[in-house]
Scaffold this motif. Structure first.
Motif, mmCIF file in Angstrom:
data_model
loop_
_atom_site.group_PDB
_atom_site.id
_atom_site.type_symbol
_atom_site.label_atom_id
_atom_site.label_comp_id
_atom_site.label_asym_id
_atom_site.label_seq_id
_atom_site.Cartn_x
_atom_site.Cartn_y
_atom_site.Cartn_z
ATOM 1 N N VAL A 1 -31.893 -1.098 -13.100
ATOM 2 C CA VAL A 1 -32.654 0.041 -12.577
ATOM 3 C C VAL A 1 -32.015 0.580 -11.294
ATOM 4 O O VAL A 1 -32.009 1.788 -11.047
ATOM 5 C CB VAL A 1 -34.133 -0.363 -12.346
ATOM 6 N N VAL A 2 -31.465 -0.316 -10.490
ATOM 7 C CA VAL A 2 -30.566 0.065 -9.392
ATOM 8 C C VAL A 2 -29.248 -0.638 -9.694
ATOM 9 O O VAL A 2 -29.183 -1.872 -9.659
ATOM 10 C CB VAL A 2 -31.095 -0.389 -8.014
ATOM 11 N N PRO A 3 -28.206 0.104 -10.078
ATOM 12 C CA PRO A 3 -26.935 -0.549 -10.431
ATOM 13 C C PRO A 3 -26.506 -1.543 -9.352
ATOM 14 O O PRO A 3 -26.484 -1.233 -8.162
ATOM 15 C CB PRO A 3 -25.962 0.624 -10.559
ATOM 16 N N LEU A 4 -26.179 -2.741 -9.794
ATOM 17 C CA LEU A 4 -26.028 -3.879 -8.898
ATOM 18 C C LEU A 4 -24.578 -4.086 -8.464
ATOM 19 O O LEU A 4 -23.674 -4.212 -9.296
ATOM 20 C CB LEU A 4 -26.530 -5.135 -9.617
ATOM 21 N N SER A 5 -24.376 -4.151 -7.165
ATOM 22 C CA SER A 5 -23.070 -4.563 -6.637
ATOM 23 C C SER A 5 -22.860 -6.034 -6.961
ATOM 24 O O SER A 5 -23.816 -6.814 -7.022
ATOM 25 C CB SER A 5 -23.011 -4.361 -5.120
ATOM 26 N N SER A 6 -21.598 -6.410 -7.183
ATOM 27 C CA SER A 6 -21.340 -7.789 -7.596
ATOM 28 C C SER A 6 -19.903 -8.178 -7.281
ATOM 29 O O SER A 6 -19.060 -7.325 -6.990
ATOM 30 C CB SER A 6 -21.613 -7.937 -9.101
ATOM 31 N N ILE A 7 -19.651 -9.475 -7.351
ATOM 32 C CA ILE A 7 -18.294 -10.015 -7.216
ATOM 33 C C ILE A 7 -17.796 -10.346 -8.619
ATOM 34 O O ILE A 7 -18.369 -11.187 -9.307
ATOM 35 C CB ILE A 7 -18.277 -11.271 -6.326
ATOM 36 N N ARG A 8 -16.758 -9.670 -9.028
ATOM 37 C CA ARG A 8 -16.257 -9.809 -10.398
ATOM 38 C C ARG A 8 -15.329 -11.003 -10.527
ATOM 39 O O ARG A 8 -14.451 -11.222 -9.693
ATOM 40 C CB ARG A 8 -15.531 -8.538 -10.822
ATOM 41 N N GLN A 9 -15.523 -11.768 -11.601
ATOM 42 C CA GLN A 9 -14.616 -12.855 -11.958
ATOM 43 C C GLN A 9 -13.903 -12.475 -13.265
ATOM 44 O O GLN A 9 -14.527 -11.896 -14.160
ATOM 45 C CB GLN A 9 -15.370 -14.162 -12.150
ATOM 46 N N PRO A 10 -12.629 -12.815 -13.407
ATOM 47 C CA PRO A 10 -11.870 -12.439 -14.611
ATOM 48 C C PRO A 10 -12.166 -13.400 -15.775
ATOM 49 O O PRO A 10 -11.373 -14.287 -16.090
ATOM 50 C CB PRO A 10 -10.419 -12.534 -14.147
ATOM 51 N N THR A 11 -13.306 -13.211 -16.424
ATOM 52 C CA THR A 11 -13.750 -14.165 -17.443
ATOM 53 C C THR A 11 -12.766 -14.290 -18.607
ATOM 54 O O THR A 11 -12.549 -15.395 -19.109
ATOM 55 C CB THR A 11 -15.127 -13.763 -17.985
ATOM 56 N N ALA A 12 -12.189 -13.173 -19.028
ATOM 57 C CA ALA A 12 -11.249 -13.236 -20.156
ATOM 58 C C ALA A 12 -10.032 -14.085 -19.801
ATOM 59 O O ALA A 12 -9.562 -14.902 -20.610
ATOM 60 C CB ALA A 12 -10.822 -11.830 -20.572
ATOM 61 N N ARG A 13 -9.532 -13.940 -18.589
ATOM 62 C CA ARG A 13 -8.367 -14.723 -18.165
ATOM 63 C C ARG A 13 -8.732 -16.193 -18.010
ATOM 64 O O ARG A 13 -7.925 -17.075 -18.319
ATOM 65 C CB ARG A 13 -7.817 -14.180 -16.845
ATOM 66 N N ILE A 14 -9.948 -16.468 -17.544
ATOM 67 C CA ILE A 14 -10.368 -17.865 -17.396
ATOM 68 C C ILE A 14 -10.392 -18.555 -18.757
ATOM 69 O O ILE A 14 -9.848 -19.656 -18.937
ATOM 70 C CB ILE A 14 -11.762 -17.938 -16.730
ATOM 71 N N GLY A 15 -11.024 -17.922 -19.745
ATOM 72 C CA GLY A 15 -11.145 -18.527 -21.070
ATOM 73 C C GLY A 15 -9.813 -18.711 -21.768
ATOM 74 O O GLY A 15 -9.524 -19.784 -22.322
ATOM 75 N N SER A 16 -8.972 -17.688 -21.743
ATOM 76 C CA SER A 16 -7.682 -17.782 -22.434
ATOM 77 C C SER A 16 -6.738 -18.749 -21.715
ATOM 78 O O SER A 16 -6.003 -19.504 -22.357
ATOM 79 C CB SER A 16 -7.039 -16.394 -22.552
ATOM 80 N N THR A 17 -6.775 -18.757 -20.381
ATOM 81 C CA THR A 17 -5.916 -19.671 -19.627
ATOM 82 C C THR A 17 -6.304 -21.124 -19.882
ATOM 83 O O THR A 17 -5.440 -22.007 -19.952
ATOM 84 C CB THR A 17 -5.991 -19.361 -18.124
ATOM 85 N N ALA A 18 -7.602 -21.390 -20.027
ATOM 86 C CA ALA A 18 -8.044 -22.759 -20.310
ATOM 87 C C ALA A 18 -7.431 -23.279 -21.605
ATOM 88 O O ALA A 18 -6.980 -24.430 -21.676
ATOM 89 C CB ALA A 18 -9.570 -22.804 -20.382
ATOM 90 N N ILE A 19 -7.381 -22.433 -22.619
ATOM 91 C CA ILE A 19 -6.764 -22.838 -23.891
ATOM 92 C C ILE A 19 -5.259 -23.015 -23.718
ATOM 93 O O ILE A 19 -4.666 -23.970 -24.244
ATOM 94 C CB ILE A 19 -7.064 -21.806 -24.991
ATOM 95 N N ASP A 20 -4.619 -22.127 -22.981
ATOM 96 C CA ASP A 20 -3.175 -22.259 -22.744
ATOM 97 C C ASP A 20 -2.860 -23.587 -22.052
ATOM 98 O O ASP A 20 -1.884 -24.268 -22.395
ATOM 99 C CB ASP A 20 -2.670 -21.093 -21.884
ATOM 100 N N LEU A 21 -3.683 -23.959 -21.073
ATOM 101 C CA LEU A 21 -3.484 -25.233 -20.381
ATOM 102 C C LEU A 21 -3.661 -26.407 -21.336
ATOM 103 O O LEU A 21 -2.937 -27.407 -21.266
ATOM 104 C CB LEU A 21 -4.460 -25.355 -19.217
ATOM 105 N N LEU A 22 -4.622 -26.289 -22.244
ATOM 106 C CA LEU A 22 -4.881 -27.351 -23.214
ATOM 107 C C LEU A 22 -3.703 -27.517 -24.174
ATOM 108 O O LEU A 22 -3.292 -28.645 -24.481
ATOM 109 C CB LEU A 22 -6.158 -27.035 -23.991
ATOM 110 N N ILE A 23 -3.149 -26.408 -24.635
ATOM 111 C CA ILE A 23 -1.979 -26.466 -25.524
ATOM 112 C C ILE A 23 -0.811 -27.132 -24.808
ATOM 113 O O ILE A 23 -0.123 -28.002 -25.365
ATOM 114 C CB ILE A 23 -1.586 -25.042 -25.984
#
Length: 354
Positions: free
Chosen positions: A282-304
């Motif tokens: 209702v009031v667009p919310l300011s926020s701190i963005r985290q790169p979720t796509a990079r976190i998820g894909s990097t976790a798999i890369d580390l596992l491989i």
């Protein structure tokens, strides 16, 4: 497999190669074997394959709260990258419950998973150490594992907390409240440390810490309602929430009912994670963005990488930097003047990345 081999007029070994190393088999033979598999409705016995390989093609992922879109986005990215490596992600949520987290770790251990991705609740990593000693790679997700034997992928939450409160101070706010979830969560504690660091640099600025039982919308609504019960002079002029669910709950309390306050005119509000609902609140919310796509894909890369040469593997601990996305809940009229420069395809204005 013997039935498939007979139907395709090939050996059992050829069927095995088609399933596991199709590049070793002539294309015409692959096509004939796949046609036999389709006709017979064959599904290979993965339990039997695990006995031979000693490891499944499944990856265990344990997150704090699958109802939080932040973790859902990480899981989606991990699942996509895992598919590129013929891996399947099995998802569990600990719900901030240590016993539930341990039960999932034990279950995935019993299943001899290819590896475990986990966002641990506390600092007791003894079960994860035991899992690693038995040969199962463990990747810490949304937790910096520097100084431990674990690979990890994380975001600098201290920097994120500092970024949020510095923004509030820059727009003139001085009485700031930090609404956090349980202080036992490392992310909550680190974001508080960053907030404290930002306040310490601004003369006259103060930080009030308000703990909640859970980092949820309901807990945020209760915290917001408690602030509204105070005299106006005793209220903060800005609130920083440890995640967007808390912030959305606080916003609900502030903007509904007879005792509502104006956001950001009376109280500015900022969250953390920049989940999908923040810019349509209702009031667009300011926020701190985290790169979720990079976190998820990097976790798999580390596992491989950890599975490729376990004996020679050296843990890696990438830490990404967060980003401030300022919207109406802190910018107010300034944001409104920017809103017509938003994304016409989405039909909603965009925040400003700072």
């Amino acid at each position: 497999m013997r039935d498939v081999a007979a139907a395709a007029s090939v050996s059992v070994g050829t069927v095995s190669n088609v399933l596991n190393s199709p590049d070793k088999v002539a294309p015409a033979t692959v096509a004939r074997v796949l046609a036999a598999i389709e006709k017979l409705g064959f599904v290979r016995n993965d339990a039997a394959r695990q006995l031979r390989a000693g490891r499944s093609r499944c990856v265990g992922l344990v997150v704090l709260d699958v109802g939080n879109p932040f973790f859902t986005d990480i899981a989606r990215a991990a699942e996509k990258r895992a598919g590129d490596h013929d891996l399947t992600v099995l998802l569990g949520t600990s719900d901030d419950d240590v016993s539930r987290e341990q039960a999932y770790i034990d279950t995935f251990d019993e299943q001899r998973v290819f590896g475990l991705l986990v966002t641990p609740i506390g600092d007791d990593l003894s079960r994860l150490h035991a899992l690693r000693r038995r040969g199962t790679p463990v990747i810490l997700v949304d937790r910096d594992g520097t100084g431990t034997p674990f690979d990890s992928v994380a975001v600098d939450d201290i920097a994120g907390g500092r970024l949020a409160v510095s923004h509030l101070c820059e727009i003139g706010r001085r009485r700031i409240a930090y609404v956090g979830g349980p202080s036992t969560l490392r992310q909550v504690a680190d974001r508080r440390r960053g907030a404290e660091g930002a306040v310490a640099e601004v003369p006259g600025a103060t930080l009030e810490v308000i703990d909640t039982a859970a980092p949820s919308v309901l807990a945020g609504r209760e915290a917001g309602a408690a602030l509204l019960r105070r005299d106006r002079a005793d209220r903060p002029d800005a609130v920083f929430c440890a995640n967007d669910l808390l912030a959305l709950g606080v916003l609900q309390a502030f903007t509904t009912g007879g005792a509502s306050v104006r956001v950001p005119e009376e109280i500015a509000l900022i969250g953390y994670d920049d989940i999908a609902f923040t810019d349509s609140a209702v009031v667009p919310l300011s926020s701190i963005r985290q790169p979720t796509a990079r976190i998820g894909s990097t976790a798999i890369d580390l596992l491989i990488a950890a599975n490729t040469a376990p004996a020679k593997h050296v843990p890696s601990n990438p830490v990404f930097q967060p980003e401030l996305v300022a919207r109406a809940s802190t910018l107010g009229d300034i944001w409104d003047t920017m809103s017509h420069h938003g994304d016409p395809q989405r039909g909603i204005p965009q925040g400003r990345n700072l």
